[in-house]
Write a protein that holds these residues in place. Sequence first.
Motif, PDB file in Angstrom:
ATOM      1  N   THR A  69     -32.229 -35.822  15.483  1.00 36.17           N
ATOM      2  CA  THR A  69     -30.955 -35.260  15.444  1.00 36.17           C
ATOM      3  C   THR A  69     -30.701 -33.730  15.130  1.00 36.17           C
ATOM      4  N   TRP A  70     -32.012 -33.051  14.523  1.00 31.26           N
ATOM      5  CA  TRP A  70     -31.716 -31.725  13.635  1.00 31.26           C
ATOM      6  C   TRP A  70     -32.743 -30.938  14.263  1.00 31.26           C
ATOM      7  N   GLY A  71     -32.323 -29.679  14.139  1.00 27.43           N
ATOM      8  CA  GLY A  71     -33.315 -28.492  14.457  1.00 27.43           C
ATOM      9  C   GLY A  71     -34.396 -28.539  13.545  1.00 27.43           C
ATOM     10  N   GLY A  72     -34.182 -28.962  12.429  1.00 28.86           N
ATOM     11  CA  GLY A  72     -35.211 -28.952  11.249  1.00 28.86           C
ATOM     12  C   GLY A  72     -34.890 -29.872  10.087  1.00 28.86           C
ATOM     13  N   LEU A 124     -42.919 -35.533  13.913  1.00 29.02           N
ATOM     14  CA  LEU A 124     -41.515 -34.926  14.418  1.00 29.02           C
ATOM     15  C   LEU A 124     -42.239 -33.520  15.200  1.00 29.02           C
ATOM     16  N   ASP A 125     -41.316 -33.053  16.196  1.00 30.14           N
ATOM     17  CA  ASP A 125     -41.729 -31.685  16.833  1.00 30.14           C
ATOM     18  C   ASP A 125     -40.629 -30.772  16.318  1.00 30.14           C
ATOM     19  N   ILE A 126     -40.305 -30.709  15.105  1.00 30.63           N
ATOM     20  CA  ILE A 126     -39.290 -29.855  14.483  1.00 30.63           C
ATOM     21  C   ILE A 126     -39.822 -29.428  12.941  1.00 30.63           C
ATOM     22  N   PRO A 127     -39.533 -28.169  12.394  1.00 29.85           N
ATOM     23  CA  PRO A 127     -39.980 -28.016  11.042  1.00 29.85           C
ATOM     24  C   PRO A 127     -39.587 -29.141   9.918  1.00 29.85           C
ATOM     25  N   LEU A 179     -35.317 -21.587  13.193  1.00 32.88           N
ATOM     26  CA  LEU A 179     -34.220 -22.171  14.193  1.00 32.88           C
ATOM     27  C   LEU A 179     -34.068 -21.305  15.473  1.00 32.88           C
ATOM     28  N   ASP A 180     -33.820 -19.895  15.125  1.00 35.83           N
ATOM     29  CA  ASP A 180     -33.624 -19.083  16.091  1.00 35.83           C
ATOM     30  C   ASP A 180     -34.750 -19.004  17.272  1.00 35.83           C
ATOM     31  N   VAL A 181     -36.120 -19.229  16.990  1.00 35.77           N
ATOM     32  CA  VAL A 181     -36.920 -19.330  17.776  1.00 35.77           C
ATOM     33  C   VAL A 181     -37.339 -20.803  18.642  1.00 35.77           C
ATOM     34  N   ARG A 182     -36.220 -21.601  17.973  1.00 44.71           N
ATOM     35  CA  ARG A 182     -36.476 -23.308  18.091  1.00 44.71           C
ATOM     36  C   ARG A 182     -38.119 -23.457  17.694  1.00 44.71           C
ATOM     37  N   ALA A 183     -38.235 -23.318  16.674  1.00 44.83           N
ATOM     38  CA  ALA A 183     -39.963 -23.637  16.234  1.00 44.83           C
ATOM     39  C   ALA A 183     -40.098 -24.916  15.999  1.00 44.83           C
ATOM     40  N   ARG A 184     -41.283 -25.260  16.422  1.00 45.92           N
ATOM     41  CA  ARG A 184     -41.640 -26.474  16.328  1.00 45.92           C
ATOM     42  C   ARG A 184     -42.132 -26.814  14.935  1.00 45.92           C
ATOM     43  N   GLN A 185     -42.448 -26.037  13.935  1.00 49.70           N
ATOM     44  CA  GLN A 185     -42.842 -26.007  12.737  1.00 49.70           C
ATOM     45  C   GLN A 185     -42.712 -24.710  11.990  1.00 49.70           C
ATOM     46  N   ILE A 186     -42.845 -24.871  10.669  1.00 54.75           N
ATOM     47  CA  ILE A 186     -43.058 -23.919   9.468  1.00 54.75           C
ATOM     48  C   ILE A 186     -44.290 -23.759   9.061  1.00 54.75           C
ATOM     49  N   ASN A 187     -44.901 -22.745   9.647  1.00 59.41           N
ATOM     50  CA  ASN A 187     -46.579 -22.822   9.304  1.00 59.41           C
ATOM     51  C   ASN A 187     -46.627 -22.026   8.122  1.00 59.41           C
ATOM     52  N   HIS A 188     -47.937 -22.097   7.687  1.00 58.39           N
ATOM     53  CA  HIS A 188     -48.408 -21.113   6.378  1.00 58.39           C
ATOM     54  C   HIS A 188     -48.152 -19.662   6.673  1.00 58.39           C
ATOM     55  N   GLU A 189     -48.383 -19.127   7.769  1.00 59.15           N
ATOM     56  CA  GLU A 189     -48.148 -17.897   8.231  1.00 59.15           C
ATOM     57  C   GLU A 189     -46.929 -17.304   8.009  1.00 59.15           C
ATOM     58  N   ALA A 244     -39.295 -15.313  12.610  1.00 56.90           N
ATOM     59  CA  ALA A 244     -39.114 -15.495  13.718  1.00 56.90           C
ATOM     60  C   ALA A 244     -40.383 -14.723  14.574  1.00 56.90           C
ATOM     61  N   GLN A 245     -40.724 -13.570  14.198  1.00 56.91           N
ATOM     62  CA  GLN A 245     -41.825 -13.022  14.627  1.00 56.91           C
ATOM     63  C   GLN A 245     -43.229 -13.799  14.509  1.00 56.91           C
ATOM     64  N   THR A 246     -43.160 -13.919  13.279  1.00 56.68           N
ATOM     65  CA  THR A 246     -44.611 -14.698  12.770  1.00 56.68           C
ATOM     66  C   THR A 246     -44.741 -16.018  13.425  1.00 56.68           C
ATOM     67  N   ALA A 247     -43.552 -16.772  13.738  1.00 54.40           N
ATOM     68  CA  ALA A 247     -43.638 -18.071  14.569  1.00 54.40           C
ATOM     69  C   ALA A 247     -43.978 -17.569  15.975  1.00 54.40           C
ATOM     70  N   MET A 248     -43.503 -16.652  16.702  1.00 55.51           N
ATOM     71  CA  MET A 248     -43.761 -16.110  17.731  1.00 55.51           C
ATOM     72  C   MET A 248     -45.420 -15.864  17.893  1.00 55.51           C
ATOM     73  N   ASP A 249     -45.787 -15.103  17.010  1.00 56.94           N
ATOM     74  CA  ASP A 249     -47.173 -14.611  16.891  1.00 56.94           C
ATOM     75  C   ASP A 249     -48.243 -15.738  16.809  1.00 56.94           C
ATOM     76  N   THR A 250     -47.684 -16.928  16.078  1.00 50.30           N
ATOM     77  CA  THR A 250     -48.631 -18.125  15.822  1.00 50.30           C
ATOM     78  C   THR A 250     -48.298 -19.191  16.958  1.00 50.30           C
ATOM     79  N   GLY A 251     -47.694 -19.009  17.811  1.00 54.60           N
ATOM     80  CA  GLY A 251     -47.490 -20.010  18.974  1.00 54.60           C
ATOM     81  C   GLY A 251     -46.656 -21.199  18.738  1.00 54.60           C
ATOM     82  N   VAL A 252     -45.806 -21.356  17.547  1.00 55.14           N
ATOM     83  CA  VAL A 252     -44.859 -22.477  17.248  1.00 55.14           C
ATOM     84  C   VAL A 252     -43.517 -21.947  17.856  1.00 55.14           C
TER      85      VAL A 252
END
Length: 759
Positions: free
Chosen positions: A135-138, A160-163, A336-346, A401-409
Motif C-alpha cells: 500500500t505504501w511507499g515506505g 517487501l520492495d520498499i523501505p 520516497l523521492d527516488v522511490r527507494a527500495r530500501q533505506i540502507n546503512h550508507e 537521495a544521492q546516497t540511495a542513487m549511489d548505492t543502487g537502491v
Amino acid sequence: MPELTDKQTFSDDDALEFHSAPTPGKISMAPTKPMATQRDLSLAYSPGVAVPVLAIAADADKAYDYTAKGNLVAVISNGTAILGLGNLGHMASKPVMEGKSVLFKRFADVDSFDVEVKTTDPDEFVTVVKNIGDTWGGINLEDIKSPECFEIEAQLQDLLDIPVFHDDQHGTAIISTAALINACHVAGKKLEDIKVVLSGAGAAGLSSIALMKAAGVKAENTVICDREGVIYKGRDNVSQWQTAHATDTHLRTLAEAMVGADVVLGLSAKGAISKEMVASMAPNPIIFAMANPDPEITPEDVKSVRSDAIIATGRSDYVNQVNNVLAFPYLFRGALDVRARQINHEMKIACAHALAALAREDVPDEVAAAYRGRKLKFGPEYIIPTPFDPRLIWYIPPFIAQTAMDTGVARKPIEDMDAYRIALKQRVDPSAALMQKISSAVRSGPKQRVVFAEGEEQSVIRAAWAFKQAELGTPILVGREDLIRQNAAEAGLNFDDLGIEIVNARTSGHNVEYTDWLYERLNRRGYLRRDVQRMINQDRNYFGATMVARGQADCMVTGVTRNFNMALKEVRRVLDVTDRMIGLSILLAKGRTLFVADTSIHELPNAAELAEIAIKAAATVKKLGRKPRVAFLSYSTFGDPPGDRGEKVREAIRILDSMDVDFEYEGEMPPELALNPEARANYPFMRLTGDANVLVMPAIHSAAISTRLVQSLGGATVIGPLLVGLEKSVQIVPLGASVNEIMTAATFAAYAEGASVED
Ligand SMILES: NC(=O)C1=CN([C@@H]2O[C@H](COP(=O)(O)OP(=O)(O)OC[C@H]3O[C@@H](n4cnc5c(N)ncnc54)[C@H](OP(=O)(O)O)[C@@H]3O)[C@@H](O)[C@H]2O)C=CC1
Ligand SMILES: CC(=O)C(=O)O
Ligand SMILES: [Mg+2]
C-alpha cells in the motif's frame, strides 16, 4: 553555564484536551483532486478509475504514478515498547503513532497514517504487514520491543520492495550519532578515543552503539548495560543482538562502567542514571539521557554535580533535543523521492553526517523565533539542529537521495539536484520558487552594489554576509568598522577576503561631496548646510540614499531600526519618485501568487491614482516574468451596492479604458470574482481571460488589513511590501526584520536595478 529553557508548559488535562478538541486525534485526510463536478466523479471513481487499475495490473510500479503510494508512509506498531512506558498494548500506542504521522506531514510533507496491529507474536505481525505493505511507499515501524523488533524488521525488509525502517533503532541511532559527532567537536574529544557506556541494550541502544562504531568509536571502548548491569562476554540471558556488542570486561554494573567514561547514552528508562554515576565520569562528559517521556537523569541533576557536562535529552523542553524526529521525516522524504527500495546503512550514515554538519552552520532567525528568541549558536547548548529548523527539509533529503542513487537502491534517480532542493523548499515555503527565480536572475545579471544602511545591526550584517555568499551582489555596510567587525565576529562570521565593503559616513572621502549635493537639493526646503552636514554624518538613511543617488551604489535596503514612514520620508528627501510610487505585496497561498497594491503609500487613492497604481503594479509584475491580470477589488460588484469608493474604482476603469494600456483589467469586484471562474460565470461581460493575479485595493486600509489577515490566519506567505517607483530601488523592511526578510528585500532591490526574468 546558561540557564535551560522553561520546563513543561502543560498539565495532564491540557494534554487530553489537546488530543480531544476540536476533533479527536491529530490527523485527517485531504483530497488532492477537487471532486467538484460530475466529470471529476467519473474520472476519480467509476468509470475513469478503471484506466489506472488496468495500468497497475500490467505494471505494479505504475502505482507510484497513479496513486498516492509514492508519498505515503505507514507508521506501524504493536505497542510493545511505547516510548519508555513499556508494553501497554496496540491501542495505547495510537496517540504516539498518530503523532509520528503528523510529524511526517508537518516536517517533510510526507503523507502518513498509523496502523496498530493487535499481536505480540512476531510471525503474526510479519504476516499482517507483509500482506498489506505494498500500500505504501515506505513503512516506519515504531515502538516494537526488542529483541522481536530485529527479526520483524529483517524479515519485512526481505519480503517487501520498499523501505522498512524501525525508527527506534535507526532514527535514534542516526540522531544520537550526529549529536555525538558534534558533542565531541565541542568537548575536544575524538571519536576513536572516547569511552562510551550505554544504558539500555534494546532497540534504540543497540542500533545507536552500532552506528557510532561505524562512525569511528572503537568497539573495545564501549560497554553496554541492561537492567541487570553490564552485558559482558559470556553472560547468561543475553540475546544474539546483545552478544554482538558484549565486551570482554571485568565491569559488572552501570555505576562501575561509568567511572572515567567520556559518554553515557541513556536509552533505557527514567531514573536509570544517578548523580553519583555522572560525577564519576571523565572531564567534559557527554550525557545523552534520551528515555521518553522522562530522561534517565534530568539536566538539573547533571548540572548539580557537573558544570562541564554537555547534556542532551529526547524532550523538546530542554536544550539539545536528541530525538528521532530530526531523522525519520527527512530520511523518508529523500527515500520516497527516488522511490527507494530500501533505506540502507550508507543512507543512515549520510543522514547522521548531514545533521551534524547543519548544526555547525549559522542559524537563521526563523529558528530562534520558534524557540522564544533563544539565540542558537554551535556549542554545548546547541549540538544538533532544532526540530523547527526550516533548513532541514531542503538540506537533509538530497544527501539521502544521492546516497540511495549511489548505492543502487533508487528506482527513479533525481537528475537535477539543484532543482530538487528548490522543490523541497517549495514544499514548506511557497515563496521558494519565486525567490529562486529572482535570485538566479540577480546572480546572472550585472552585479549590483547594495547599501545595507543599518550596517552595525547584527541581523543586517548576517543578511549582507548571506547575500554575498549567495553571489547576489556586493553589499556595502554603512557604519563604524570596528563595531561592524565586532558584531560580525560575535555572529561567528569572518569578513576577510569576502569582499564586503564597510563605509563610515564621517570618515568617507565623499562626505563633503554628499553634503554639498544634498544641500543643493534641500536648501530651498528650509535646511541649512549644517543641518544637512549632520544628516549626512549621523543618519545612515541620508548617507546611504545619497551614495545611491550619486552612483557610488546601485540600490539600498533599510528599515530594521526605523519605522516605515520615517525611513521613507528620509529616503524621499534624497531620491526622486519617477512617476508614481506604490507598495506592492506578494501574497503566496494555496499554490497561487498574487500581487496586492497599494499596500503602503496612498491612503485613500482617487480614481486617477487607482489607475496609476494598476499601471505601476502591472509593469512590475511583467518585469517579474508574469502576465498581469488586474482586478480592482471592492466590497461592491459592478455598481451593486452603489457607494462612493466603488464609484472611484469605476472611474479608474473608465480612465484606463481611455488609455492604451497593454494589460487586462476589470472591476470593481469582490475577491471571489477575481479568483474563482465559477463565480465569474454570472458576469459574462467580464474581460479577464483567467483568474486575476494583481489585486488593486480601493484604499490602503483594505490592502494592509487583508494581506496581514491572511498572513495571521496562516496558510499564506507575504513578501514585501516592495517599494516601486523611486528613481533608484530602495527597499524598506519591517522594523526588526529577520535576516531572511532583509536578504529578500536586498535581492528585490538588486533585481529592480539590474536583472529581469522570463516567465
Ligand atoms: N530520544 C529518542 O529519539 C528515542 C528514545 N527512545 C527511548 O529509549 C528507551 C528504550 O526504547 P527501546 O529501545 O525502543 O525499548 P526496548 O524495550 O527495545 O529496550 C529497552 C532497554 O532498556 C533497558 N531498561 C529498561 N528499564 C531499565 C532500567 N530501569 N535500567 C536499565 N535499563 C533499563 C531494557 O533492559 P531489559 O531488557 O533488561 O529490560 C532494554 O535493554 C525508551 O525510553 C524510549 O523512549 C527510543 C527511541 C528514540
Ligand atoms: C522518540 C521515540 O521514538 C521514542 O521515545 O520511542
Ligand atoms: Mg519510538
